[in-house]
Every structure is written in structure tokens, then in C-alpha cells.
Design a protein around this motif. Structure first.
Motif, PDB file in Angstrom:
ATOM      1  N   GLY A   1       3.716 -15.256  -0.890  1.00 22.95           N
ATOM      2  CA  GLY A   1       4.160 -14.592  -2.092  1.00 22.95           C
ATOM      3  C   GLY A   1       5.652 -14.706  -2.213  1.00 22.95           C
ATOM      4  O   GLY A   1       6.331 -15.284  -1.364  1.00 22.95           O
ATOM      5  N   ALA A   2       6.145 -14.126  -3.249  1.00 21.49           N
ATOM      6  CA  ALA A   2       7.581 -14.184  -3.475  1.00 21.49           C
ATOM      7  C   ALA A   2       8.329 -13.514  -2.340  1.00 21.49           C
ATOM      8  O   ALA A   2       7.920 -12.463  -1.843  1.00 21.49           O
ATOM      9  CB  ALA A   2       7.901 -13.498  -4.802  1.00 21.49           C
ATOM     10  N   ALA A   3       9.406 -14.119  -1.972  1.00 23.45           N
ATOM     11  CA  ALA A   3      10.153 -13.628  -0.817  1.00 23.45           C
ATOM     12  C   ALA A   3      10.696 -12.226  -1.036  1.00 23.45           C
ATOM     13  O   ALA A   3      10.861 -11.459  -0.108  1.00 23.45           O
ATOM     14  CB  ALA A   3      11.289 -14.589  -0.502  1.00 23.45           C
ATOM     15  N   HIS A   4      10.937 -11.874  -2.312  1.00 25.71           N
ATOM     16  CA  HIS A   4      11.541 -10.582  -2.585  1.00 25.71           C
ATOM     17  C   HIS A   4      10.521  -9.458  -2.578  1.00 25.71           C
ATOM     18  O   HIS A   4      10.891  -8.287  -2.599  1.00 25.71           O
ATOM     19  CB  HIS A   4      12.241 -10.610  -3.945  1.00 25.71           C
ATOM     20  CG  HIS A   4      11.290 -10.755  -5.084  1.00 25.71           C
ATOM     21  ND1 HIS A   4      10.830 -11.986  -5.499  1.00 25.71           N
ATOM     22  CD2 HIS A   4      10.692  -9.832  -5.878  1.00 25.71           C
ATOM     23  CE1 HIS A   4      10.011 -11.819  -6.519  1.00 25.71           C
ATOM     24  NE2 HIS A   4       9.910 -10.511  -6.772  1.00 25.71           N
ATOM     25  N   ALA A   5       9.213  -9.800  -2.573  1.00 27.64           N
ATOM     26  CA  ALA A   5       8.202  -8.769  -2.671  1.00 27.64           C
ATOM     27  C   ALA A   5       8.148  -7.943  -1.390  1.00 27.64           C
ATOM     28  O   ALA A   5       8.121  -8.482  -0.287  1.00 27.64           O
ATOM     29  CB  ALA A   5       6.843  -9.400  -2.945  1.00 27.64           C
ATOM     30  N   GLU A   6       8.121  -6.645  -1.556  1.00 28.18           N
ATOM     31  CA  GLU A   6       8.014  -5.761  -0.398  1.00 28.18           C
ATOM     32  C   GLU A   6       6.584  -5.758   0.138  1.00 28.18           C
ATOM     33  O   GLU A   6       6.357  -5.632   1.325  1.00 28.18           O
ATOM     34  CB  GLU A   6       8.440  -4.353  -0.801  1.00 28.18           C
ATOM     35  CG  GLU A   6       9.903  -4.258  -1.240  1.00 28.18           C
ATOM     36  CD  GLU A   6      10.244  -2.886  -1.783  1.00 28.18           C
ATOM     37  OE1 GLU A   6       9.388  -1.982  -1.679  1.00 28.18           O
ATOM     38  OE2 GLU A   6      11.345  -2.725  -2.326  1.00 28.18           O
ATOM     39  N   VAL A   7       5.628  -5.881  -0.776  1.00 32.65           N
ATOM     40  CA  VAL A   7       4.219  -5.866  -0.397  1.00 32.65           C
ATOM     41  C   VAL A   7       3.494  -6.980  -1.144  1.00 32.65           C
ATOM     42  O   VAL A   7       3.756  -7.208  -2.323  1.00 32.65           O
ATOM     43  CB  VAL A   7       3.563  -4.512  -0.747  1.00 32.65           C
ATOM     44  CG1 VAL A   7       2.053  -4.588  -0.598  1.00 32.65           C
ATOM     45  CG2 VAL A   7       4.126  -3.392   0.116  1.00 32.65           C
ATOM     46  N   THR A   8       2.587  -7.671  -0.456  1.00 35.12           N
ATOM     47  CA  THR A   8       1.754  -8.671  -1.107  1.00 35.12           C
ATOM     48  C   THR A   8       0.297  -8.256  -0.966  1.00 35.12           C
ATOM     49  O   THR A   8      -0.199  -8.057   0.146  1.00 35.12           O
ATOM     50  CB  THR A   8       1.958 -10.067  -0.495  1.00 35.12           C
ATOM     51  OG1 THR A   8       3.295 -10.502  -0.757  1.00 35.12           O
ATOM     52  CG2 THR A   8       0.980 -11.063  -1.109  1.00 35.12           C
ATOM     53  N   LEU A   9      -0.368  -8.115  -2.099  1.00 33.57           N
ATOM     54  CA  LEU A   9      -1.786  -7.797  -2.126  1.00 33.57           C
ATOM     55  C   LEU A   9      -2.598  -9.083  -2.273  1.00 33.57           C
ATOM     56  O   LEU A   9      -2.201  -9.978  -3.017  1.00 33.57           O
ATOM     57  CB  LEU A   9      -2.115  -6.875  -3.300  1.00 33.57           C
ATOM     58  CG  LEU A   9      -1.414  -5.519  -3.365  1.00 33.57           C
ATOM     59  CD1 LEU A   9      -1.823  -4.781  -4.632  1.00 33.57           C
ATOM     60  CD2 LEU A   9      -1.736  -4.680  -2.132  1.00 33.57           C
ATOM     61  N   ASN A  10      -3.705  -9.145  -1.584  1.00 34.24           N
ATOM     62  CA  ASN A  10      -4.642 -10.250  -1.748  1.00 34.24           C
ATOM     63  C   ASN A  10      -5.868  -9.703  -2.456  1.00 34.24           C
ATOM     64  O   ASN A  10      -6.521  -8.775  -1.969  1.00 34.24           O
ATOM     65  CB  ASN A  10      -5.017 -10.841  -0.385  1.00 34.24           C
ATOM     66  CG  ASN A  10      -3.829 -11.501   0.270  1.00 34.24           C
ATOM     67  OD1 ASN A  10      -3.281 -12.472  -0.243  1.00 34.24           O
ATOM     68  ND2 ASN A  10      -3.398 -10.961   1.408  1.00 34.24           N
TER      69      ASN A  10
ATOM     70  N   ALA B   1       5.438  -4.442 -14.050  1.00 29.39           N
ATOM     71  CA  ALA B   1       5.587  -2.990 -14.024  1.00 29.39           C
ATOM     72  C   ALA B   1       5.779  -2.444 -12.616  1.00 29.39           C
ATOM     73  O   ALA B   1       6.186  -1.293 -12.444  1.00 29.39           O
ATOM     74  CB  ALA B   1       4.362  -2.337 -14.668  1.00 29.39           C
ATOM     75  N   ASN B   2       5.496  -3.292 -11.611  1.00 29.89           N
ATOM     76  CA  ASN B   2       5.621  -2.866 -10.207  1.00 29.89           C
ATOM     77  C   ASN B   2       6.354  -3.949  -9.421  1.00 29.89           C
ATOM     78  O   ASN B   2       5.741  -4.692  -8.651  1.00 29.89           O
ATOM     79  CB  ASN B   2       4.234  -2.616  -9.602  1.00 29.89           C
ATOM     80  CG  ASN B   2       3.496  -1.485 -10.272  1.00 29.89           C
ATOM     81  OD1 ASN B   2       3.595  -0.332  -9.870  1.00 29.89           O
ATOM     82  ND2 ASN B   2       2.738  -1.810 -11.316  1.00 29.89           N
ATOM     83  N   PRO B   3       7.681  -4.070  -9.616  1.00 29.16           N
ATOM     84  CA  PRO B   3       8.460  -5.171  -9.027  1.00 29.16           C
ATOM     85  C   PRO B   3       8.427  -5.246  -7.501  1.00 29.16           C
ATOM     86  O   PRO B   3       8.743  -6.282  -6.943  1.00 29.16           O
ATOM     87  CB  PRO B   3       9.873  -4.916  -9.545  1.00 29.16           C
ATOM     88  CG  PRO B   3       9.888  -3.485  -9.942  1.00 29.16           C
ATOM     89  CD  PRO B   3       8.521  -3.164 -10.428  1.00 29.16           C
ATOM     90  N   GLY B   4       8.010  -4.195  -6.850  1.00 30.43           N
ATOM     91  CA  GLY B   4       7.950  -4.250  -5.392  1.00 30.43           C
ATOM     92  C   GLY B   4       6.626  -4.763  -4.861  1.00 30.43           C
ATOM     93  O   GLY B   4       6.421  -4.808  -3.649  1.00 30.43           O
ATOM     94  N   VAL B   5       5.725  -5.153  -5.759  1.00 31.15           N
ATOM     95  CA  VAL B   5       4.390  -5.576  -5.325  1.00 31.15           C
ATOM     96  C   VAL B   5       4.052  -6.954  -5.885  1.00 31.15           C
ATOM     97  O   VAL B   5       4.131  -7.180  -7.090  1.00 31.15           O
ATOM     98  CB  VAL B   5       3.312  -4.564  -5.789  1.00 31.15           C
ATOM     99  CG1 VAL B   5       1.943  -4.972  -5.234  1.00 31.15           C
ATOM    100  CG2 VAL B   5       3.661  -3.149  -5.351  1.00 31.15           C
ATOM    101  N   ASN B   6       3.689  -7.862  -5.015  1.00 29.20           N
ATOM    102  CA  ASN B   6       3.205  -9.179  -5.414  1.00 29.20           C
ATOM    103  C   ASN B   6       1.693  -9.203  -5.232  1.00 29.20           C
ATOM    104  O   ASN B   6       1.145  -8.453  -4.420  1.00 29.20           O
ATOM    105  CB  ASN B   6       3.858 -10.267  -4.559  1.00 29.20           C
ATOM    106  CG  ASN B   6       3.532 -11.661  -5.064  1.00 29.20           C
ATOM    107  OD1 ASN B   6       3.508 -11.903  -6.259  1.00 29.20           O
ATOM    108  ND2 ASN B   6       3.278 -12.574  -4.138  1.00 29.20           N
ATOM    109  N   VAL B   7       1.002 -10.047  -5.988  1.00 29.16           N
ATOM    110  CA  VAL B   7      -0.454 -10.128  -5.888  1.00 29.16           C
ATOM    111  C   VAL B   7      -0.896 -11.582  -5.843  1.00 29.16           C
ATOM    112  O   VAL B   7      -0.557 -12.369  -6.725  1.00 29.16           O
ATOM    113  CB  VAL B   7      -1.153  -9.441  -7.077  1.00 29.16           C
ATOM    114  CG1 VAL B   7      -2.668  -9.458  -6.874  1.00 29.16           C
ATOM    115  CG2 VAL B   7      -0.656  -8.005  -7.257  1.00 29.16           C
TER     116      VAL B   7
END
Length: 412
Positions: free
Chosen positions: A19-28, A52-58
Motif C-alpha cells: 500500500g501507500a507508504a504514507h498509510a498508517e494502516v492497510t486493510l485487505n 475521507a480516512n487519509p490514515g487508512v489504505n485498502v
């Protein structure tokens, strides 16, 4: 396949997270690439959530329905997914093996009240909730208005007997070679069609004691009906190999007058970019049986849940809440109608698909369940084989269903 055997055979490992390097959390997240919401819909919804949730990647993964169950089970040994789409027939099994998070305490009273009562059956087992309803769906009867008109019919059939007689008239007039097309491959798709017909003919899967009863009454009549339409040349014989997308393609190419399919087909079959019969496609509740029912339907709904081994349950719940929110569902209501009661009085949802919404109001209210049992996957496989044997003519409908009932009784 037994869930415990899948778990025993699973390879333990660590699921690769990207996921993006800046994401704090990555959801699968695991979804189905078949019917209901399109891949574009799901990816667009997800992009809106990420904004809407910049700290979360999916990370979104889509697989055919037939792979969905085992993907969910196998992933438990590798912390694979944080959000999964699952069928209404699986909560009993998943609850028994503690594969999904119990989210009963996460669902507030307003949400419970706002969502259609029937939709909650999708994610509920033994009084607990194991996710949020996301897809409220059943099988509808699609018909080619032009073909019906040529055959002298002003309205679609209201009963299964009328469907057979209209199909025969259309064939006899040479309007189309095979008026009927179905998804009768040896898969869950055939079980859904069979359940639809069984429900309208007054059948039941299990009796009051929980024992198989589909081999008698309406259950036997349903399979006899299926076989008769093949033997009489009304059903496209390739239906025995078709899944839902095959049905959509055949109907949309003008090679059938009638088709049983999920609601997503209505707008696609009326889209000139997707269909050669756009503008001529009607939709109605699946027929009933005189003196028994006015419509037939199967519960084909699906929910979103959090696997118990997810390490990001809070973020996963936010994602699920976003996808299942009324605002998002209303925005993407063309392929899958919302689970929210208020949506059905929203002009933006109804506009342009009034026949679909009208049919849904009837069908969603009479959806018949497939059996609620932890060993459902095994039981379904047995019944799938029985249906196929009868449709291929290697067994009579009675013999095929009697054998299936005995085998499923042993599984229980």
C-alpha cells in the motif's frame, strides 16, 4: 469441503501487506467479482473511503463467487483479510469455527431500525450479528417484451405453469430456439434457482425436525419442472453449464425470452453498451403457483464481516460502516438495491428503475432461505450433484433427490 479440513491443510504464513507508504494502516478486503456491485463500483467506493480516512489504505481483491468461501477460510491461517464479503448461507459455519467477529455490540439502535428486517438475517446467527448487511438480493424473472408481444402476450407469466406455456408458444412460433435460460451449472447458482422454484411450489428443505424434506412435495415438483423444460426443448441445454454471467450474456444477445437472475442484470440488460435487447427488457418477481404462492424468491443476500484474526478491527469496522451506509448505497443503487428501508422512498434511487424497485418490493418480502446449518457447504455439494444428475438424465428427479436427502441426513 469441511472447514476443519481446510484449516488443517492451510499453509501458515504471513500475508504480504502493500500500500501507500504514507498509510498508517492497510486493510485487505475480499469481495466477489460477480453480480451485485461491479468492480468499478467497489473500487470507487473504496477511493471515497480512503479520501475521507487519509490514515487508512485498502487493498481490494475480487474473486469469483465460487472461490469466496474457501478464500475466507484459508486466510484465517495467515491473517489474510480485514474485511470479507460473505453469503447468507455461511454465518452458521463461520460462527461455529469463530471465523468472524461478533459485532452485535457495535450496531446501534438507529441502524438496527433503519435497515430492512429481512436484511439482518444475512448476518445473524443464534441471536448474534457477525457483520453488516450489504447486498439485499434475490432472483427475478427477466423477460423480452418484444418477444412476448410477437407471441401475443401482454404481460409476463404469473405462475410457473404460465411461464412454461408462454415459452412453448414462443418456441412454436419460431421467435427463438430456446426461450428459457438458467444458471444450472453444478454450483451454488443451481441451488439458488432450485430454491426459487421450490419456494414457489410450496416445498421446504427441512421438515419440523430438521430432517431433509426437499425430496417430496414442492421440492420434487421443482426438479421435475426443471427437467421437463429441458426435455421439452424450452430450456437452453447449455444452462446445465451456465453461471449467472453466462445467463446475462445469452439473454442480452437476444437468444432467450426469459431468464432467472439476480437484480444486477436489469440495468445492464437495458444498457445499449452491454446489451442487444436494451429497451426491451422487463423484470418481474419470479412466478408463483396457483393456490400456493403469488411469487417465488431465494435469499441471495450478502454481508460484510471482520475476520477474527484481523489486526485492524477498528479501521475495518469504519470501512464496513462506510460501504453499508445509506448515503453510499443510494449513490450506487443501479446494480444492487440498498438495504435501507428509507431508500425506497428516495426519488434518486427509484428514478429510471421503477420496475426493478417494484419487483423488489414483492420479491424481497418472500425470500426463502437455504438451510441454516454448519455443514451447508457439504450439503450443497451433494444437492448440486443430484440436480445435475437429474438434468443430465442419468437419474430420475425422485431417485436423485432421495439419494441426496439420505446423504445430507448422514452429514447432519
Amino acid at each position: 469441503m469441511k472447514i476443519k479440513n481446510i484449516l488443517k491443510g492451510a499453509v501458515f504464513g504471513v500475508f504480504a501487506v502493500s500500500g501507500a507508504a504514507h498509510a498508517e494502516v492497510t486493510l485487505n478486503a475480499l469481495f466477489m467479482a460477480q453480480a451485485a456491485y461491479s468492480e468499478d463500483d467497489i473500487r470507487n467506493m473504496t477511493e471515497d473511503f480512503k479520501s475521507a480516512n487519509p490514515g487508512v489504505n485498502v487493498n481490494v481483491e475480487l474473486v469469483p463467487y465460487e472461490a469466496l468461501h474457501d478464500k475466507i477460510v484459508l486466510s484465517q491461517s495467515a491473517n489474510g483479510y480485514d474485511v470479507v464479503l460473505y453469503d447468507v448461507i455461511w454465518p452458521a459455519e463461520f460462527a461455529q469455527y469463530q471465523l468472524l467477529e461478533n459485532v452485535t455490540d457495535r450496531v446501534d439502535a438507529d441502524t438496527r431500525k433503519g435497515i430492512l428486517d429481512g436484511a439482518w438475517t444475512t448476518v445473524e446467527y443464534d441471536g448474534s450479528l457477525y457483520g453488516m448487511p450489504w447486498i439485499a438480493d434475490t432472483k427475478f424473472l427477466f423477460y423480452n417484451k418484444e418477444m412476448l408481444k410477437k407471441a401475443g402476450f401482454d404481460t409476463p407469466p404469473a405462475t410457473w405453469a404460465e411461464l412454461e406455456s408462454q415459452a412453448k408458444a414462443i418456441k412454436d412460433k419460431g421467435i427463438v430456439d430456446y426461450p428459457l435460460v438458467w444458471s444450472w451449472s453444478q454450483s451454488e447458482a443451481a441451488i439458488c434457482d432450485y430454491t426459487t422454484i421450490l419456494s414457489g411450489m410450496g416445498g421446504q428443505f427441512l421438515d419440523a425436525d430438521g430432517k431433509p424434506a426437499f425430496n417430496t412435495g414442492g421440492g420434487l415438483k421443482a426438479l421435475e419442472y426443471m427437467v421437463d423444460t429441458i426435455d421439452d426443448g424450452l430450456t437452453n441445454p447449455n444452462s446445465r453449464e451456465y453461471l449467472e454471467e453466462d445467463v446475462r450474456r445469452v439473454f442480452s444477445s437476444g437468444q432467450a425470452a426469459f431468464a432467472l437472475n439476480w437484480g444486477y442484470m436489469y440495468n445492464l440488460a437495458n444498457d445499449p453498451a452491454e446489451s442487444q435487447v436494451a429497451g426491451h427488457v422487463g423484470i418481474a418477481p419470479a412466478p408463483g403457483t396457483a393456490g400456493i404462492s403469488t411469487a417465488s424468491a431465494v435469499n441471495g443476500s450478502m454481508g460484510l464481516g471482520i475476520p477474527t484474526k484481523s489486526e485492524h478491527k477498528e479501521e475495518a469496522w469504519k470501512y464496513i460502516q462506510f460501504l453499508t451506509s445509506q448515503k453510499v448505497q443510494d449513490q450506487y443503487a443501479k446494480l444492487s438495491l440498498p438495504v435501507w428501508e428509507a431508500s425506497y422512498s428516495n426519488p434518486d434511487v427509484i428514478k429510471g428503475q421503477e420496475p426493478f424497485v417494484d419487483a423488489a418490493k414483492t420479491s424481497l418480502a418472500v425470500m426463502a432461505p437455504r438451510p441454516t446449518m454448519a455443514a451447508y457447504q457439504e450439503a450443497s455439494s451433494v444437492l448440486q450433484e443430484a440436480l445435475q444428475n437429474a438434468m443430465l438424465g442419468t437419474q430420475t428427479p425422485a431417485d436423485a433427490l432421495n439419494g441426496a436427502a439420505e446423504a445430507i441426513g448422514d452429514i447432519q
